[in-house]
Design an enzyme around this catalytic site. Structure first.
Site, PDB file in Angstrom:
ATOM      1  N   LYS A  86      -0.906  -8.373  -2.893  1.00  0.00           N
ATOM      2  CA  LYS A  86      -2.204  -7.734  -2.759  1.00  0.00           C
ATOM      3  C   LYS A  86      -2.049  -6.243  -2.920  1.00  0.00           C
ATOM      4  CE  LYS A  86      -5.792  -6.285   0.185  1.00  0.00           C
ATOM      5  NZ  LYS A  86      -6.084  -5.759   1.522  1.00  0.00           N
ATOM      6  N   TYR A  99       0.841  -1.201   0.000  1.00  0.00           N
ATOM      7  CA  TYR A  99       0.000   0.000   0.000  1.00  0.00           C
ATOM      8  C   TYR A  99       0.874   1.247   0.000  1.00  0.00           C
ATOM      9  CZ  TYR A  99      -4.072  -2.811   1.357  1.00  0.00           C
ATOM     10  OH  TYR A  99      -5.104  -3.710   1.393  1.00  0.00           O
TER      11      TYR A  99
END
Lengths: 304, 304, 304, 304, 304
Positions: B204, B171
């Site tokens: 992810k 992220y």
């Protein structure tokens, strides 16, 4: 005493733990006057570290003696006695096998400026002193807490591997969190939940107010009725994996006996597991303290 | 269920890994309704740590119970369930062998101010809890990330040596990166690529927008058609070693079901491997969530 | 496949084990055609070590190839495949995630003269190869066995801490025990019980005869009806903590199919958990072996 | 291929190193089309980490696949392939034994603000992946570099003990050093010398300009003729223990082929050992890149 | 040299090994005049340890010098050179990178009475000396062998983790096995199979006779045609996981060149991977030895 279905059900929630941890939890849950009820009262005496001896004990001078507290916990039929290393060492042999002990392995003091604590004990100490659990304080609320979380991660993994339970004191503090928000309901529930996620067996938080502190959380509490303390306790219990983890509440600063009793009734009615009650115990004269604890026991047994 | 050629081909891409890691990847890829398709849906429940319990679960109160999520992942036929230590501990024995689990070994919370996380679990925990993988978040975007990268380097090497797979949540955040740029296409592809270079088995990232954030990268995207989400997914897949590493996408905040379905179709059409879908699952009523997941499964199976 | 109540009940018996061990036991119990029934068939291929390759495989030459056995266990829908290090290494990546494997970590050979075995694998090997269990042979019957018991004590403790299950092959042999007594009922039950006491999750013994070997034990068997094999199996099951531990039986040397089927019916009727069947599998032509295993599956499923 | 006197002479300079390190240096020096000449061309692909995937590979999309680069290094007959962990893992088995690999064990990225890098690999990784060397970047120019130097001290000592060679990328940056001075001759020579003093086996620096940056150094360069690039290369070579350490030069950003060829001629004429050439390779179409590398080989062989 | 499909296919059989081990196997298989053919000739010089220097080298005095053997292996274009610690140390730097070396880590001598060996080297030695493999002798045939097996289990696990290959010399000896049976076909195949099960990458056995030694094995060989040495080699290859493991044969005592050539033809025709040929090499005058090895190479390349 035979294991009760209530305690058995609680132990079953600790499904990933080995029998050693379960046996230590069972010792606490089957101890004293509340043994078998699923309720517990813990006597913590770490105030001397946190606030200094005089602020802690001058009002009731016999409390300068560690044996006083061991004996109090035993005589009052409490569930466990929690204290830092030196205090446990000072009584662990005399009272061996008489009361489960919780070794508080980190400690702060009045002179420290940040929201942090010093490691002052370890799992090896807990084993050699016959303790049932280690106790550890985290201060969720700032990045400083990451260090505390990483310490309890290591300690808790070690403790679990040798059959010692873990109690986490979760006190929001520091960072951007204003003093006024530390007791907020959303903050307290969050703090309890973090302790659960960190793998605590027993979670200790403060009784929350009905204030909602976090702007982002306000929406989640719309329609939530937090008007009574019992309802707020019930919410904190939800945050502890919907009751799968034991949660006990501290009473805060010394206060009037009636307020203490009302807190206990609220904890009971909200489904909390009990009280961790220090100053309100040892800052009273012994007879008075015993009477108060007796009354608390009766409250938790639904007898008052 | 017999190994499919599709899954076999994916496993062959992990050519430096030992059979232990391959077996755990195979368990995830052969699990549930998408087993054998090369697609996967992972249920992550770390929102309680990140945003607090009320913001996460009050809208669907049964979700306060960790067992709710294990059961949801199983009943919906998902590929794996990811959560922090305490939540895995709360259900790992009851659901042993029924759903591959991913132990999220670092965690942030709403009160932390920097772009960092605390280590809250380890490879030893993953082994004793029967997990197939560890999950770890990095925040590319500032020097603070170096510490996170060095942590996952150590954890991932240890995990690989004992047959545990590694999932990296990548992220972009912090440093000079403006909030507005966190979802940019160039930034998301870069974040995915860094996770791949760090040795992740499963990556992810968030679904990227068509914005290009980095001035220096604009030229590289001249002539690139990022007008559809599927094309942007395809680009992120390129950044994951041209498809040699599994990449799944998160759906972000809870939103309408149709948006969730469209995301899945775009992931599928762009060649992504699937979804990691938390809040959009557990913040819906159980029946509704199951229906939504069933539809997602059908989308990934090209049936819708 | 959803967990069945039968398997759940078996797993609950392993109450001191962590979720990692339970997950690996669940993998074996939920695998293949007997998945969920609580019955299991394990294919062991350590005959090459014990008797040499020609005596093991010349009758069915494709069996010289390790992949033949992995594929057989998968195609026949068996519960697990057990073999020494080199054979597991030769197929563990190709068949990763397709069949639970048991790493046989000690091995004897035809030329060794004492009742002992060499350690030929370890728990680290089991982890890197993705095995669900380690397998270990003890030879109760002489002091030589103490060394073996001490080895499995160490290995099993290590395995349990990292979520790997333990299978003990318990073969009475050596010391004062005559060859004629090795298959005696009292001896077999005793051997099974020692394996249970050593902490085995799965116990493997030979089908016992109705002979009582130990003079001191004769009185205990007065009035015991061991006239049928099913009754003798039931007695061995008793010796395995009255059914709290999984017990499987070996069929011994290759023999006629009907005898193999009858053994399985007796194991089933006596409450045993299944068969570990090596030579009777791989010393038959593949089609014939598959047909035999299919019939055994039907017997264990009470369909024949 | 038989060892050549040229390579033998180079290896003799590494007189304190064990045969394991020498063998790995020999592998690099005897590999490919320049094998035996004492010259080398290394293909580094860490641009994805440093600048992101699109800026690195979009101009030549097949380069998103790690196998593309392994194959390029092999087909072009280069000396070694250098890349971060994930990229080496993605091809190390397929190309095992075909091209010496250098594991880049620290990495920066475009978003980091300081002159530092994250450790992203280790010597254990290098061993399990069959690498001949580790690669490490230092940023001489500020105190931040002390941390980097201390890291390479540890890593290099470990690597040397297990027979792995060390390559240091020495890039002056940070502190009081202005951007304009990073390519200065005195700065580049100094950076190369520090790498040599740190124990590097192979030193990688940028081709220096004729600018002298440090006031204190100006006097030392009075009368020095740095008018040609070859002369400047010769000076950097001097700084590498007068040629006792291998020094290779990077070509910097992608540029015209003629400029690349001229650089190589200058490196050759100045006595440098070769080129480390990344973007100028993989940002060209494969055929074009192969032709360019072939020409570079010929230049280093004095054939052009 | 480009990887050949033949070598690639052999490497693929080592499916559980990391790229480090594969690279070292590739180095051996791609080395010298047989590089790429899947055949190999290894020069072992451990005779001095086994039989003393004069019995080993007096017939060809230059062979007292370790460099003589390194140079011989290189000049003859062999695949690898194997020797005990001191001999490798005596030439490893001079010949670094020129010939893969195998560190023989255990050794016997003429004066030892049992069937055992002393550990004389380790994996750390192999790494610092740049060796591609460790070599280890087991003596299957008595319980004494258990100790050897346990030693190679430990060494091989360590070697595999750091990318070093394992070669097992498997020589039946001791216990109840008569001298006359040591070369029996059933015994040799069994010895090779045990080495495979112990996890060897390369297996070295002696060329077997057509004698069947073990009474229990006679039946398994009924109908087996072991009349030619090639057929017996083919059977040993079967015992090495049906060709999934490399097997090389020793020629035994020095003998006539024609017998050596015939052995090689039989190994080739039976599908063996090559020869390990010590005394027949270094007990001949250098020119003669080179000519003999050249002819062996031609035989393995099907040119004679």
């Amino acid at each position: 005493m035979t294991m009760t279905p209530t305690v058995k059900a609680i132990l079953d929630n600790y499904e990933s733990d080995n029998p050693g941890v379960k046996a230590n939890l069972a010792r606490i849950l089957m101890q004293g006057k509340l043994g078998g009820t699923g309720k517990l009262i813990i006597l913590p005496v770490d105030q001397g570290f946190e606030h200094g001896p005089a602020r802690s004990f001058s009002v009731n001078a016999p409390a300068y003696d560690p044996h006083y507290h061991f004996q109090m916990a035993i005589d009052a039929g409490l569930s466990a006695f929690a204290a830092p290393l030196g205090m446990i060492e000072a009584g662990a042999a005399t009272f061996a096998g008489q009361i489960p002990t919780i070794l508080k392995v980190n400690s702060s003091n009045s002179w420290s400026t940040g929201a942090n604590q010093a490691l002052t004990g370890g799992v090896d100490d807990a084993l050699r002193l016959g303790c049932s659990a280690i106790g550890f304080t985290i201060y969720p609320g700032s990045d400083d807490c990451f260090e505390l979380m990483e310490e309890i991660k290591e300690l808790s993994a070690e403790a679990k591997s040798v059959g010692i339970a873990t109690v986490i004191w979760s006190y929001p503090r520091g960072g951007d969190l204003p003093k006024s928000g530390e007791l907020a309901l959303d903050v307290g529930a969050y703090a309890a939940h973090m302790a659960a996620l960190l793998g605590a067996h027993i979670i200790k938080v403060k009784l929350p107010s009905d204030h909602i502190e976090q702007k982002d959380a306000k929406k989640a509490y719309e329609g939530f009725d937090g008007s009574t303390q019992a309802k707020r306790v019930a919410h904190v219990r939800q945050a502890c994996f919907n009751g799968r983890r034991i949660v006990v509440f501290s009473g805060g600063a010394a206060k009037g006996a009636d307020a203490v009793y009302q807190d206990a009734r609220d904890i009971r009615d909200g489904g909390g597991n009990g009280s961790i009650i220090g100053r309100n115990t040892f800052q009273r004269e012994r007879g008075e303290a015993l009477a108060m604890l007796e009354k608390l026991v009766r409250i938790y047994k639904n007898e008052e």
